[in-house]
Design an enzyme around this catalytic site. Structure first.
Site, mmCIF file in Angstrom:
data_model
loop_
_atom_site.group_PDB
_atom_site.id
_atom_site.type_symbol
_atom_site.label_atom_id
_atom_site.label_comp_id
_atom_site.label_asym_id
_atom_site.label_seq_id
_atom_site.Cartn_x
_atom_site.Cartn_y
_atom_site.Cartn_z
ATOM 1 N N CYS A 2 10.525 -14.891 -26.800
ATOM 2 C CA CYS A 2 9.365 -14.759 -27.685
ATOM 3 C C CYS A 2 9.319 -16.015 -28.546
ATOM 4 O O CYS A 2 10.320 -16.709 -28.689
ATOM 5 C CB CYS A 2 9.515 -13.570 -28.618
ATOM 6 S SG CYS A 2 9.679 -12.011 -27.739
ATOM 7 N N ARG A 29 7.035 -19.364 -24.293
ATOM 8 C CA ARG A 29 8.165 -18.439 -24.477
ATOM 9 C C ARG A 29 7.771 -16.983 -24.204
ATOM 10 O O ARG A 29 8.610 -16.087 -24.236
ATOM 11 C CB ARG A 29 8.709 -18.563 -25.895
ATOM 12 C CG ARG A 29 9.139 -19.968 -26.265
ATOM 13 C CD ARG A 29 9.643 -19.998 -27.672
ATOM 14 N NE ARG A 29 10.839 -19.211 -27.820
ATOM 15 C CZ ARG A 29 12.070 -19.627 -27.575
ATOM 16 N NH1 ARG A 29 12.271 -20.863 -27.168
ATOM 17 N NH2 ARG A 29 13.102 -18.834 -27.748
ATOM 18 N N TRP A 76 7.136 -11.716 -25.298
ATOM 19 C CA TRP A 76 7.427 -11.414 -23.895
ATOM 20 C C TRP A 76 8.201 -10.111 -23.938
ATOM 21 O O TRP A 76 9.342 -10.063 -24.379
ATOM 22 C CB TRP A 76 8.260 -12.521 -23.275
ATOM 23 C CG TRP A 76 8.418 -12.414 -21.781
ATOM 24 C CD1 TRP A 76 7.499 -12.761 -20.831
ATOM 25 C CD2 TRP A 76 9.567 -11.959 -21.070
ATOM 26 N NE1 TRP A 76 8.006 -12.544 -19.580
ATOM 27 C CE2 TRP A 76 9.275 -12.054 -19.693
ATOM 28 C CE3 TRP A 76 10.806 -11.471 -21.444
ATOM 29 C CZ2 TRP A 76 10.165 -11.694 -18.697
ATOM 30 C CZ3 TRP A 76 11.706 -11.103 -20.455
ATOM 31 C CH2 TRP A 76 11.394 -11.223 -19.096
ATOM 32 N N ASN A 102 12.918 -12.624 -32.299
ATOM 33 C CA ASN A 102 13.123 -13.029 -30.911
ATOM 34 C C ASN A 102 14.556 -12.666 -30.552
ATOM 35 O O ASN A 102 15.476 -13.045 -31.283
ATOM 36 C CB ASN A 102 12.903 -14.552 -30.812
ATOM 37 C CG ASN A 102 13.338 -15.111 -29.479
ATOM 38 O OD1 ASN A 102 13.243 -14.450 -28.463
ATOM 39 N ND2 ASN A 102 13.819 -16.335 -29.493
ATOM 40 N N GLY A 103 14.759 -11.902 -29.483
ATOM 41 C CA GLY A 103 16.112 -11.484 -29.116
ATOM 42 C C GLY A 103 16.130 -9.996 -28.849
ATOM 43 O O GLY A 103 15.078 -9.364 -28.727
ATOM 44 N N GLU A 484 14.100 -25.110 -4.084
ATOM 45 C CA GLU A 484 13.380 -25.379 -5.328
ATOM 46 C C GLU A 484 11.875 -25.512 -5.065
ATOM 47 O O GLU A 484 11.048 -25.003 -5.822
ATOM 48 C CB GLU A 484 13.950 -26.631 -6.011
ATOM 49 C CG GLU A 484 13.171 -27.140 -7.219
ATOM 50 C CD GLU A 484 12.935 -26.089 -8.317
ATOM 51 O OE1 GLU A 484 13.567 -25.025 -8.312
ATOM 52 O OE2 GLU A 484 12.061 -26.353 -9.172
ATOM 53 N N LYS A 488 8.927 -23.035 -6.605
ATOM 54 C CA LYS A 488 7.724 -23.461 -7.346
ATOM 55 C C LYS A 488 6.484 -22.758 -6.820
ATOM 56 O O LYS A 488 5.658 -22.263 -7.585
ATOM 57 C CB LYS A 488 7.494 -24.977 -7.221
ATOM 58 C CG LYS A 488 8.276 -25.928 -8.078
ATOM 59 C CD LYS A 488 8.121 -25.786 -9.549
ATOM 60 C CE LYS A 488 9.084 -24.860 -10.110
ATOM 61 N NZ LYS A 488 10.249 -24.878 -10.677
ATOM 62 N N GLU A 491 6.530 -19.176 -7.813
ATOM 63 C CA GLU A 491 6.275 -18.964 -9.243
ATOM 64 C C GLU A 491 4.798 -19.141 -9.586
ATOM 65 O O GLU A 491 4.219 -18.302 -10.259
ATOM 66 C CB GLU A 491 7.072 -19.973 -10.087
ATOM 67 C CG GLU A 491 8.543 -19.677 -10.197
ATOM 68 C CD GLU A 491 9.287 -20.746 -10.979
ATOM 69 O OE1 GLU A 491 10.083 -20.401 -11.848
ATOM 70 O OE2 GLU A 491 9.091 -21.959 -10.713
ATOM 71 N N HIS A 507 18.483 -17.693 12.998
ATOM 72 C CA HIS A 507 19.210 -16.424 13.067
ATOM 73 C C HIS A 507 18.458 -15.356 12.280
ATOM 74 O O HIS A 507 18.961 -14.818 11.296
ATOM 75 C CB HIS A 507 20.629 -16.590 12.514
ATOM 76 C CG HIS A 507 21.415 -17.624 13.245
ATOM 77 N ND1 HIS A 507 21.904 -17.429 14.511
ATOM 78 C CD2 HIS A 507 21.772 -18.891 12.903
ATOM 79 C CE1 HIS A 507 22.543 -18.523 14.912
ATOM 80 N NE2 HIS A 507 22.467 -19.429 13.948
ATOM 81 N N LYS A 610 9.647 -18.696 -19.902
ATOM 82 C CA LYS A 610 10.384 -19.944 -19.698
ATOM 83 C C LYS A 610 11.850 -19.788 -20.072
ATOM 84 O O LYS A 610 12.723 -20.333 -19.417
ATOM 85 C CB LYS A 610 9.751 -21.060 -20.521
ATOM 86 C CG LYS A 610 10.368 -22.394 -20.188
ATOM 87 C CD LYS A 610 9.437 -23.521 -20.427
ATOM 88 C CE LYS A 610 10.018 -24.831 -19.928
ATOM 89 N NZ LYS A 610 9.944 -24.963 -18.475
HETATM 90 C C1 G6P Z 1 13.583 -18.616 -16.221
HETATM 91 C C2 G6P Z 1 12.460 -19.594 -15.962
HETATM 92 C C3 G6P Z 1 12.871 -20.553 -14.850
HETATM 93 C C4 G6P Z 1 14.173 -21.251 -15.233
HETATM 94 C C5 G6P Z 1 15.289 -20.231 -15.505
HETATM 95 C C6 G6P Z 1 16.539 -20.882 -16.043
HETATM 96 O O1 G6P Z 1 13.726 -17.759 -15.130
HETATM 97 O O2 G6P Z 1 11.280 -18.903 -15.590
HETATM 98 O O3 G6P Z 1 11.852 -21.527 -14.682
HETATM 99 O O4 G6P Z 1 14.559 -22.109 -14.194
HETATM 100 O O5 G6P Z 1 14.829 -19.302 -16.481
HETATM 101 O O6 G6P Z 1 16.274 -21.457 -17.280
HETATM 102 P P1 G6P Z 1 17.176 -22.558 -17.950
HETATM 103 O O7 G6P Z 1 16.563 -22.789 -19.290
HETATM 104 O O8 G6P Z 1 18.559 -21.955 -18.077
HETATM 105 O O9 G6P Z 1 17.181 -23.738 -17.077
#
Ligand code: G6P
Length: 615
Positions: A2, A29, A76, A102-103, A484, A488, A491, A507, A610
């Site tokens: 948050c 956030r 969030w 937040n937390g 990766e 993307k 996501e 396989h 994020k």
């Molecule tokens: C969340 C985000 C991802 C990110 C992951 C790890 O799942 O949506 O985009 O890669 O956290 O975050 P960090 O800050 O530890 O790299």
């Protein structure tokens, strides 16, 4: 998880606009609901909505409101659905305390039962709401505002970053943190600000205090005092840090979305990260050379950066490195963590709860273990648990899906690998220099790629629009790029992706291939190339639609492909080792345009946040 923002001033400010702008900069956030509380001379006006900040403004026309104290929140949801009732700020029974958080307060159920038995009435399903009620309870017992907050925090288990105001003391605001970030900015003699992250403060000040765990600050108009939650009578001296990021760094700079801006930021992010002094990478290399066992742990995109990093470092170190997802770290290593081990933890935010828990647990289980971390955030929790850390210089990343922080993480791991090579003398020094030259040319390669290729990727993404499923395949170090790149697209464009080893895909996964099924092959001309050609043929002969990412001089994979994306880099092993950096922008751009094709906002993927500060 948050975002919180607050300000207190001795001026009559355009407070509604400033408060909403503050949380807008923290929207990455969380953005499922939001709210704000203003001092109204008597107590607080609290305005909330389920939905985005624009909806809050639209409903209450807050932009025109003036005043001198406000706290605001963008959420969030974790405990309680993202409804108006559950959104912050939360208040006590008398509505004299307003608080944003937040937390997660882990013991909130016990505390809530205790407060209900004392006659408190709760309006939400959140863990947060116990905080204003507990403060109210301590105030009722005759404690001062500060003491009531301190006593409340001492009762709480879990994580918090809070900002809280008390109607009867309108000239102060209290903020505190434990495992959830809080930064403070002061415009001396006029206005003080608090926020979950630096971009929210940048329009007001570049000089920021970073609150540590178990610290509390009392903000008054244009001044701040710091205390320890555990010894609240004693003031703590803190020095502000000067933040070099400009306001524009944290804005879109004319791009339609942060994601696109941040991909175009990559060459500079890499160049800035290359300026980090060599000895920071050398410190890592020295620990790795001495270590018995080496683990590398992370989540999400950072995990895939760590996969690429493991390949690079192993090549020169000659020791096995185990990649472990941070959430599984403890499960996998309970009773098996050897002395004299090293953990590399990678996290752009430095706040991911599972990553922090992994390193904390490891340090407790084996105190002589060394924690080496790579993060993008100065003063983040991860840095405090680390024996050595590197702060990448990507600047603020607002798009929820990581882009520029990924390339700087892989670059940092590459630089560590080359320091290992120097220490171990595992390659002749001329060779190491060639690797170094290749690594330092990655910003130029990406710049040239972005200059030449963006429009052609946009054009072919239009033809792919109909597909719901994709494979992303590679071999060797390119498995990291495949995973990766696939993440993307998953996501931001909400497509189903299997990011997999090209060899292993025969396989099982290959059984899904039908005429036109899109398969994206990551094909740098490294030691895996010949066999990858065979894998491309396997998929092509079953009707797969082959999209490949190759270097400009490529021939064989190109001939087998329906579409190629060509990366302007020489085809030597020195460059191939760093292909996870130079090949990934192609896949990020593809995902960005795919999101637009599907009418999605690439900056705010569905269901994601994020920074994930829950387990
Ligand atoms: C969340 C985000 C991802 C990110 C992951 C790890 O799942 O949506 O985009 O890669 O956290 O975050 P960090 O800050 O530890 O790299």
């Amino acid at each position: 998880m948050c975002g919180i923002f607050g300000l207190i001033s001795n001026k009559n400010l355009n407070i509604g606009k400033i408060a909403l702008d503050g949380i807008k900069r923290l929207e990455y956030r969380g953005y499922d609901s939001c709210g704000v509380a203003f001092q109204n001379g008597k107590n607080f006006d609290v305005k909330k909505v389920s939905g985005k900040i624009e909806a809050l403004q639209e409903k209450y026309s807050l932009n025109s409101l003036s005043g001198s104290l406000a706290i605001a929140h963008t959420r969030w949801a974790t405990h309680g659905a993202p409804t108006k009732r559950n959104s912050h700020p939360h208040t006590d029974c008398r509505e004299e305390i307003a608080l944003v958080h937040n937390g997660i307060i882990e013991n909130f159920i016990e505390l809530k039962e205790e407060l209900i038995s004392k006659g408190h009435t709760f309006k939400s399903e959140t863990d947060t709401e116990i905080l204003p009620h507990l403060i109210e309870d301590y105030l009722g017992q005759g404690f001062s505002f500060k003491e009531a907050v301190v006593r409340t925090l001492k009762r709480c288990k879990g994580a918090y970053g809070i900002a809280v105001c008390y109607a009867k003391e309108p000239d102060s605001m209290i903020v505190a943190r434990k495992e959830s970030p809080i930064v403070i900015g002061v415009d001396k003699g006029a206005t003080s600000y608090c926020a979950s992250d630096i971009p929210a403060l940048l329009p007001h000040t570049r000089s920021c205090y970073i609150l540590n765990d178990d610290e509390l600050a009392i903000l008054k108009a244009g001044e701040v005092e710091f205390f320890s939650v555990n010894n609240a009578n004693k003031k703590i001296k803190k020095k502000p840090e000067y933040i070099k990021w400009s306001v524009d760094d944290a804005r879109k700079n004319g791009y339609d979305h942060f994601m696109l801006k941040e991909i175009f930021d990559e060459p500079d992010a890499l160049r800035n990260t290359l300026k980090i002094p060599d000895n920071e990478f050398k410190n890592f290399a020295q620990e790795l050379v001495k270590a018995n066992q080496i683990y590398i742990t992370a989540a999400g995109t950072s995990y895939y950066a760590s996969l690429a990093g493991k390949y690079m470092i192993t090549r020169f170190l000659g020791k096995f490195i185990q990649n472990i997802e941070c959430s599984e770290f403890q499960n996998r290593l309970s009773g098996a963590l050897e002395r004299n081990s090293v953990i590399i933890a990678v996290s752009q935010s430095g706040e991911t709860a599972d990553t922090i828990e992994a390193v904390r647990w490891a340090k407790e289980a084996q105190p002589d273990i060394k924690i080496l971390s790579i993060t993008n955030v100065v003063g983040s929790s991860l840095t405090r648990y680390s024996d050595h850390y590197i702060v990448t210089r990507a600047g603020p990343e607002i798009g929820v899906a990581s882009t520029k922080t990924y390339v700087t993480q892989v670059l940092s791991l590459g630089l560590i690998a080359l320091e290992v090579a120097k220490l171990k003398k595992s390659k002749p020094s001329e060779d190491i220099q060639k690797y170094y030259d290749a690594l330092t040319s990655t910003p130029d390669i990406i710049e040239e790629f972005l200059d030449k290729n963006v429009n052609s990727i946009r054009a072919f993404v239009k033809n792919l629009e109909k597909n719901l499923n994709y494979f992303f395949l590679g071999r060797g170090i390119s498995i990291a790029t495949a995973k990766e790149g696939g993440l993307k697209l998953k996501e931001v464009a909400c497509r189903f992706i299997e990011g997999y080893s090209a060899a292993h895909a025969k396989h099982g996964p290959i059984s899904l291939v039908r005429e036109g099924f899109p398969i994206i092959f990551i094909a740098p001309p490294d030691e895996t190339y010949k066999r990858l050609v065979g894998n491309v043929m396997e998929f092509k002969s079953r009707g797969g639609y082959i999209i490949s990412v190759v270097v400009e001089s490529d021939k064989k994979v190109t001939d087998l492909s329906d579409v190629t994306i060509r990366i302007p880099q020489p085809s030597t092993r020195y460059y191939n080792l760093f292909s996870p950096i130079t090949f990934i922008p192609a896949l990020q751009i593809l995902s960005y345009f795919a999101a637009l094709e599907h009418g999605l906002d690439p900056d705010k993927p569905l269901n994601l946040a994020k920074t994930v500060t829950v387990h």
